[in-house]
Design an enzyme around this catalytic site. Structure first.
Site, PDB file in Angstrom:
ATOM      1  CE1 TYR A  79     -10.266 -97.844  63.299  1.00  9.00           C
ATOM      2  CE2 TYR A  79      -9.545 -99.038  61.350  1.00  9.00           C
ATOM      3  CZ  TYR A  79      -9.681 -98.956  62.725  1.00  9.00           C
ATOM      4  OH  TYR A  79      -9.229 -99.974  63.510  1.00  9.00           O
ATOM      5  CE  LYS A  99     -21.671-106.607  70.983  1.00 11.05           C
ATOM      6  NZ  LYS A  99     -21.567-107.940  71.630  1.00 11.05           N
TER       7      LYS A  99
END
Length: 357
Positions: A142, A192
């Site tokens: 972001y 991840k």
């Protein structure tokens, strides 16, 4: 007598309605426990755009920086969807978090027995769920640079950068370890790392910190598996630690475990500036001004502000007990309704909360 300065940010949609309920309850417990709350309202989001043309006026940010705590209701409206991104209400919230350097977002998720049958999941899956999502709030994709849209060989390409430094990971991990120590001693870090280099750094730093926290049971889980496990076996989780984008998604998924996003509070904390406390739901512009809003998440955010931000634990306990009392008594707003319950509007729910208090 202790004095606390609290900036109220009613914002948009149902925000002013639920803020009024929370303020009434805060006044009662402040008087009961002998401390004073000095409230100051400031505009943010769409209301600030209408008033000033800016989703986060400088005066609002300045007021928040000098407060003891900030209580935000909700921001956003479809009226502003066609504005440039930097002028939309949501940008005001991002700038507020960044301006206060609020790097840790805490979202507790606890099953309320009186509402367990309102969940879309089976009772046996969600009974006794009690977890907290610790989300990094000021880094990641972001806020990463470079980002933008460019023309490449006659084709338009958009791009964002997911990036974290070791110190940013350490900072949020330290918060999660401290919370795990206060709870049940279990921390699951979500990443991840099988695909992303930034996630491998995240995992390495969490493992490094785990070596000095022998009392905490630390595990790792890929984000796709975590999303599945949250709805299939949520009771396995105590503290979920994750980065900004993954935390944004997982915390909203976790919210539905309780049966309604309308009963969940959150806190955003930094190391120096006051904390920001807000319900996890949106501004619900479709029911704004109709006395249909559910004020419970806002009320519990106020309780979280008392407990975490102002260290007024007894006052927070009273508000939380009042919420449990009215729900156990069958009082409901429309979003929580089930057979045999008593439907109430926002103001009437506030009145019942005051009676229970």
């Amino acid at each position: 007598m202790a004095h606390y300065r609290v900036v109220l940010l009613p914002g948009d949609g149902i925000g002013p309605e639920i803020t009024a309920v929370a303020r009434q309850l805060l006044d009662v417990v402040a008087q009961r426990y002998g401390f004073q709350l000095d409230f100051e309202e400031q505009p943010i989001g769409g209301s600030a755009i209408d008033m000033i043309g800016d989703p986060l006026p400088e005066a609002t940010l300045t007021a928040c920086k000098t407060a003891d705590a900030v209580l935000l209701a909700a921001i956003g409206s479809p009226r502003f969807d066609n504005l440039p991104r930097e002028k939309r209400p949501e940008t005001g919230l991002l700038k507020l978090r960044s301006g206060l350097n609020l790097f840790a977002n805490l979202r507790p998720v606890r099953t309320v027995p009186a509402l367990i049958d309102t969940s879309s999941l089976k009772r046996e899956v969600i009974e006794e769920v009690d977890l907290i999502v610790v989300r990094e709030l000021t880094g990641g994709i972001y806020f990463g640079r470079p980002k933008g849209r460019i023309e490449v060989n006659g084709d338009e390409r958009g791009f964002n950068t997911m990036t974290y430094s070791a110190s940013e990971v350490d900072r949020i991990a330290r918060v999660a370890f401290e919370i795990a120590r206060e709870r049940n001693g279990r921390l699951c870090s979500v990443d991840k790392a099988n695909v992303l280099d930034v996630s491998q750094l995240w995992r390495d730093r969490v493992d490094a910190m785990a070596r000095s926290h022998d009392d905490i049971d630390v595990s790792h889980m890929y984000v796709d598996n975590a999303a599945m496990q949250l709805v299939s076996d949520p009771r396995q989780f105590d503290v979920l630690l994750t980065e900004n984008l993954f935390g944004d998604i997982l915390s909203d998924e976790a919210a539905v475990l309780t049966g309604s996003i309308g009963v969940l509070p959150s806190a955003s904390l930094g190391s120096e500036n006051p904390g920001l406390f807000e319900p996890v739901h949106g501004s619900a512009p479709d029911i704004a001004g109709q006395d249909k809003a559910n004020p419970i998440a806002m009320v519990l955010s106020a309780a979280m502000m008392l407990r975490v931000g102002l260290k007024q634990n007894s006052a927070a306990d009273d508000i939380e007990r009042a919420v449990d009392t009215i729900l156990s008594s069958g009082f409901r707003t429309n979003d929580l309704m089930s057979d045999g319950c008593i439907p109430l509007g926002c103001r009437a729910m506030g009145e019942q909360l005051l009676k229970a208090l």
